[in-house]
Scaffold this motif. Structure first.
Motif, PDB file in Angstrom:
ATOM      1  N   GLN A  77      -3.832  -1.904  -4.825  1.00 33.14           N
ATOM      2  CA  GLN A  77      -4.192  -2.790  -3.717  1.00 33.14           C
ATOM      3  C   GLN A  77      -5.608  -3.306  -3.920  1.00 33.14           C
ATOM      4  O   GLN A  77      -6.559  -2.536  -3.826  1.00 33.14           O
ATOM      5  CB  GLN A  77      -4.102  -2.026  -2.394  1.00 33.14           C
ATOM      6  N   GLY A  95       9.166   6.907   3.120  1.00 38.64           N
ATOM      7  CA  GLY A  95       9.288   8.215   2.492  1.00 38.64           C
ATOM      8  C   GLY A  95       8.959   9.338   3.448  1.00 38.64           C
ATOM      9  O   GLY A  95       8.708   9.107   4.635  1.00 38.64           O
ATOM     10  N   GLY A 135       6.433   1.341   5.901  1.00 36.06           N
ATOM     11  CA  GLY A 135       5.522   0.206   6.055  1.00 36.06           C
ATOM     12  C   GLY A 135       6.313  -1.093   5.911  1.00 36.06           C
ATOM     13  O   GLY A 135       6.794  -1.428   4.837  1.00 36.06           O
TER      14      GLY A 135
END
Ligand code: DAH
Length: 344
Positions: free
Chosen positions: A160, A288, A311
């Motif tokens: 990211q 997860g 997410g």
């Protein structure tokens, strides 16, 4: 005395007809029923009256007083209304504008499709008992990385690209997973919440990437939570969004904050050039089981509790649902695009 009171009332009724200013009405009121007003003057001679007369005068004077109060209030309202109407008649706003005029080309605002999607997803989760949390856009290293099991030297930080502040300690959050950390810090299990919001990445913009986009994080922590629970909530979400049962599959995926981590795909028919329909799988929802280190960082004992997290990319969901090919349309501010959505 009774006659005097009655003629006072008649007198008042005549006079109030003649005034048209707020101050004059108030003056008139006090000259009739104020402390030193005409009614008080009359009542001064009450001491000379016989007990029978007093019995009649008391209620009569109260009645007249109340009537005068009523008339004063009504007059004040009338004056106010008149003033407002006068102001309106001078204003440039056309209050006679109707829907049919609006239809002829004036624009009214509406909710942006991404925001609408956020509201819809929030509603779905709230109806299943989830809280909706918020979190800051400017974050520190710990909430964006450290507490999510991404230590400083971890290569996952490169996944990211981050906008750092000059102090090298603060950053624009790269994902809403920060809200997981803040949620855990402030509650005790069992709990479940979602956290929507803007996220920022220092990336080159193209059809599928924007520097600023929207995610919705979800987390559920309790005792004996399973992948089955995760799939149940994800399928319920998808069913509500797409208005039908969606076929899903889980593939292994790597995110440092979950173990095991998954990519949840939906079966999706996408029209392709030269083909009428192309049927395949579409990657939609990373998720997860929360990594024990993340629970620990949030002050939760991983020996006692576990949970799942996911997410969701809100822009991506809007794109998939509406077959939008370029994410840049969503942020273009082009009304021709925005108006295609029903809330406009
Ligand atoms: N934070 C991840 C990202 O922005 C998305 C994500 C993946 C969130 C897996 C999760 C998760 O909660 O379990 O790429």
């Amino acid at each position: 005395m009774l006659e005097k009171i009655e003629s006072l009332f008649i007198d008042f009724k005549e006079q109030i007809e003649k005034v048209d200013k707020q101050a004059d009405v108030l003056n008139l009121k006090s000259s009739f029923i104020g402390k030193k007003g005409a009614l008080s003057e009359i009542l001064k001679s009450l001491k000379d009256a016989t007990p029978e007369q007093r019995k009649a005068i008391g209620p009569k004077s109260n009645e007249v007083k109340q009537e005068i109060e009523k008339k004063v209030q009504a007059k004040l309202q009338e004056i106010e209304l008149k003033e407002v109407n006068e102001k309106l008649s001078q204003s440039k706003i056309d209050f006679s504008l109707t829907d049919s005029v609006l239809d002829k080309g004036l624009n009214v605002g509406g909710v942006h499709p991404v925001h609408q999607m956020q509201r819809d997803v929030e509603d779905i989760f709230q109806s299943m008992g989830f809280e909706v949390l918020d979190g800051p856009h400017i974050e520190d290293d710990w909430h964006n990385f450290g507490a999510l099991n991404i230590p400083e030297t971890h290569p996952a930080r490169d996944m990211q690209d981050t906008f750092w502040f000059e102090d090298k300690k603060h950053l624009l959050r790269t994902h809403t997973s920060t809200i997981q950390v803040r949620g855990m810090e402030t509650r005790k299990p069992p709990f479940k919440f979602v956290g929507p919001g803007k996220v920022f990445r220092c990336e080159r913009t193209d059809a599928t990437h924007e520097m600023c986009f929207h995610q919705l994080e979800g987390m559920m922590v309790g005792k004996d939570i399973t992948v089955g629970n995760l799939i149940y909530f994800m399928k319920t979400l998808l069913k509500e969004i797409f208005k039908k049962d969606m076929e899903v599959r889980l593939r292994p995926g790597f995110f440092p904050f979950v173990e095991p981590g998954f990519e949840l795909d939906i079966r999706w028919k996408k029209p392709k050039k030269g083909e009428s329909e192309h049927s395949g799988w579409l990657e939609l929802l990373p998720c997860g089981m929360v990594h024990p280190n993340v629970l620990k960082a949030g002050g939760i004992d991983p020996e006692q509790y576990n949970g799942f997290a996911f997410g969701l990319g809100l822009d991506r969901l809007v794109m998939v649902k509406n077959a939008i090919e370029d994410i840049r349309h969503l942020h273009s501010g082009d009304l021709r695009f925005n108006k295609q959505f029903s809330s406009y």
